[in-house]
Enzyme design. Sequence first.
Site, mmCIF file in Angstrom:
data_model
loop_
_atom_site.group_PDB
_atom_site.id
_atom_site.type_symbol
_atom_site.label_atom_id
_atom_site.label_comp_id
_atom_site.label_asym_id
_atom_site.label_seq_id
_atom_site.Cartn_x
_atom_site.Cartn_y
_atom_site.Cartn_z
ATOM 1 N N LYS A 1 34.858 38.686 40.540
ATOM 2 C CA LYS A 1 34.874 39.769 41.524
ATOM 3 C C LYS A 1 33.726 39.514 42.483
ATOM 4 O O LYS A 1 32.562 39.417 42.076
ATOM 5 C CB LYS A 1 34.697 41.100 40.813
ATOM 6 C CG LYS A 1 34.750 42.283 41.742
ATOM 7 C CD LYS A 1 34.837 43.570 40.948
ATOM 8 C CE LYS A 1 34.945 44.757 41.857
ATOM 9 N NZ LYS A 1 34.876 46.006 41.090
ATOM 10 N N ARG B 1 36.208 52.414 48.925
ATOM 11 C CA ARG B 1 35.052 53.298 48.705
ATOM 12 C C ARG B 1 35.248 54.633 49.394
ATOM 13 O O ARG B 1 34.691 55.645 48.973
ATOM 14 C CB ARG B 1 33.762 52.595 49.122
ATOM 15 C CG ARG B 1 33.464 51.435 48.189
ATOM 16 C CD ARG B 1 32.153 50.736 48.450
ATOM 17 N NE ARG B 1 32.084 49.524 47.635
ATOM 18 C CZ ARG B 1 31.193 48.564 47.805
ATOM 19 N NH1 ARG B 1 30.278 48.665 48.745
ATOM 20 N NH2 ARG B 1 31.207 47.502 47.020
ATOM 21 N N LYS C 1 25.950 45.503 45.732
ATOM 22 C CA LYS C 1 26.317 45.098 44.375
ATOM 23 C C LYS C 1 26.057 43.617 44.122
ATOM 24 O O LYS C 1 26.649 43.013 43.232
ATOM 25 C CB LYS C 1 27.789 45.465 44.123
ATOM 26 C CG LYS C 1 28.071 46.957 44.311
ATOM 27 C CD LYS C 1 29.454 47.373 43.825
ATOM 28 C CE LYS C 1 29.654 48.878 43.991
ATOM 29 N NZ LYS C 1 30.977 49.330 43.485
ATOM 30 N N GLU D 1 32.484 32.106 35.337
ATOM 31 C CA GLU D 1 32.788 33.483 34.918
ATOM 32 C C GLU D 1 34.118 33.539 34.158
ATOM 33 O O GLU D 1 34.230 34.190 33.125
ATOM 34 C CB GLU D 1 32.880 34.420 36.131
ATOM 35 C CG GLU D 1 31.552 34.856 36.717
ATOM 36 C CD GLU D 1 30.880 35.954 35.896
ATOM 37 O OE1 GLU D 1 31.405 36.337 34.832
ATOM 38 O OE2 GLU D 1 29.815 36.434 36.321
ATOM 39 N N LYS E 1 39.296 38.733 42.866
ATOM 40 C CA LYS E 1 39.229 39.890 43.769
ATOM 41 C C LYS E 1 38.104 39.706 44.760
ATOM 42 O O LYS E 1 36.992 39.385 44.303
ATOM 43 C CB LYS E 1 38.990 41.127 42.900
ATOM 44 C CG LYS E 1 38.807 42.420 43.631
ATOM 45 C CD LYS E 1 38.606 43.525 42.618
ATOM 46 C CE LYS E 1 38.419 44.845 43.298
ATOM 47 N NZ LYS E 1 38.192 45.911 42.327
ATOM 48 N N SER F 1 41.740 46.867 49.241
ATOM 49 C CA SER F 1 41.937 47.870 50.283
ATOM 50 C C SER F 1 41.729 47.312 51.687
ATOM 51 O O SER F 1 42.513 47.591 52.594
ATOM 52 C CB SER F 1 40.978 49.036 50.027
ATOM 53 O OG SER F 1 39.627 48.578 49.974
ATOM 54 N N TYR G 1 48.575 47.494 47.211
ATOM 55 C CA TYR G 1 49.000 48.818 47.673
ATOM 56 C C TYR G 1 50.364 48.745 48.360
ATOM 57 O O TYR G 1 50.994 49.760 48.602
ATOM 58 C CB TYR G 1 47.941 49.395 48.616
ATOM 59 C CG TYR G 1 46.575 49.468 47.964
ATOM 60 C CD1 TYR G 1 46.267 50.501 47.094
ATOM 61 C CD2 TYR G 1 45.615 48.468 48.174
ATOM 62 C CE1 TYR G 1 45.032 50.564 46.462
ATOM 63 C CE2 TYR G 1 44.386 48.512 47.550
ATOM 64 C CZ TYR G 1 44.096 49.561 46.692
ATOM 65 O OH TYR G 1 42.881 49.592 46.060
HETATM 66 C C1 PBG Z 1 34.483 48.892 41.665
HETATM 67 C C2 PBG Z 1 35.796 48.722 42.343
HETATM 68 C C3 PBG Z 1 35.965 48.154 43.599
HETATM 69 C C4 PBG Z 1 37.330 48.203 43.872
HETATM 70 C C5 PBG Z 1 37.961 48.767 42.777
HETATM 71 N N1 PBG Z 1 36.985 49.093 41.834
HETATM 72 C C6 PBG Z 1 34.959 47.535 44.487
HETATM 73 C C7 PBG Z 1 33.790 48.312 44.900
HETATM 74 O O1 PBG Z 1 33.867 49.496 45.241
HETATM 75 O O2 PBG Z 1 32.715 47.703 44.911
HETATM 76 C C8 PBG Z 1 37.953 47.719 45.144
HETATM 77 C C9 PBG Z 1 39.431 47.904 45.269
HETATM 78 C C10 PBG Z 1 39.912 47.791 46.667
HETATM 79 O O3 PBG Z 1 39.126 47.537 47.615
HETATM 80 O O4 PBG Z 1 41.110 47.955 46.874
HETATM 81 N N2 PBG Z 1 34.538 48.825 40.287
#
Ligand code: PBG
Length: 337
Positions: free
Chosen positions: A203, A213, A226, A242, A257, A283, A322
């Site tokens: 990730k 977010r 992060k 990883e 991801k 997203s 999505y």
């Molecule tokens: C964090 C989390 C993230 C997403 C899902 N769970 C990333 C983040 O906010 O740092 C992203 C999913 C998306 O962007 O569609 N555990």
Amino acid sequence: MRRNVNEITGSRRMRRNRRFDWSRRLVQENTVTVDDLILPIFLIEGNNKREPIASMPGVERLTVDLAVQAAKEAASLGIPAIATFANIPIEKRDETGSEVLNPDGVINEATRAIKSEVPQMGIITDVALDPFTSHGHDGILRGDTIANDETVELVSKAAVVQAQAGADIIAPSEMMDGRIGAIRDALDDAGFEDVAIMSYAAKYASAFYGPYREAVSTKDLLKGDKKTYYVSPANSDEALHECQLDLEEGADMLIIKPGMPYLDIIRRVKDEFSVPTFAYQVSGEYSMIMAGVEKGFLDEDRAIMESMLAFKRAGCDGVMTYFAPKIAKLLADGWKI
Ligand code: PBG
């Protein structure tokens, strides 16, 4: 001396196979099917409510009853699995994300409701703490560090709570070291040997999570970034490392991801490990395509399906997206590339 084309190509003509629809279909190397799809669903508390997400046109947060309807629709389209994410009221978020352990929290409530009404649907739940913490980080914040081992303890417990609610797959996305092994042990100890782990193994610390977010309301809470726990976008070998560790610790499947900006990683992971490998078309990828569509710059159906083919070509066994219901409908209507 100018050569004619046959002299240049040695009579090879790549265009021969492309001449007809039937021959293009015969030589097609990759396909998209409904079996490749995982639908992420955003959950909110309450009843019969849906909330639009401004930065994700067409995606809504749903209360559990409406999520059940969405799961029913997904099942009727043939989508194999959903992945749930929570947006809980700010008052319920705290320093350690303790709401993640609430057996009646919205994630677990949705799992129970969907399992009872749509039993054929695979349910994937995340144990990361970000939707539950007051600071938006995926782990427990101590001073200005994310406390690795303490977080691993908590997410292992959360995995058991989610399995008790009926989750089929635990997908930990918080990127703490040692979490896969710890979650495996916790699940096994609690008698959940058959609950699988789909690890967000690689990730990345990505800008493409922006709209998510907003969807889970962590945007204004998140302090800092992060980078101390997600992989740097500059690195590729590190992602393989990883994945290797997560497989050794007991991961059944891997997620890369985001998706499209990391197709090279997907290909390397698939080549190296030959295990079920998924992309999360996150997203920001969704919103980029939708923004292009809304501006009239992109053909929606073709752009979406081309992105799916790209994932398959890179080596994905499936994609969290999505767009899943849209793709399933296009396929049902006989979509051809
Ligand atoms: C964090 C989390 C993230 C997403 C899902 N769970 C990333 C983040 O906010 O740092 C992203 C999913 C998306 O962007 O569609 N555990």
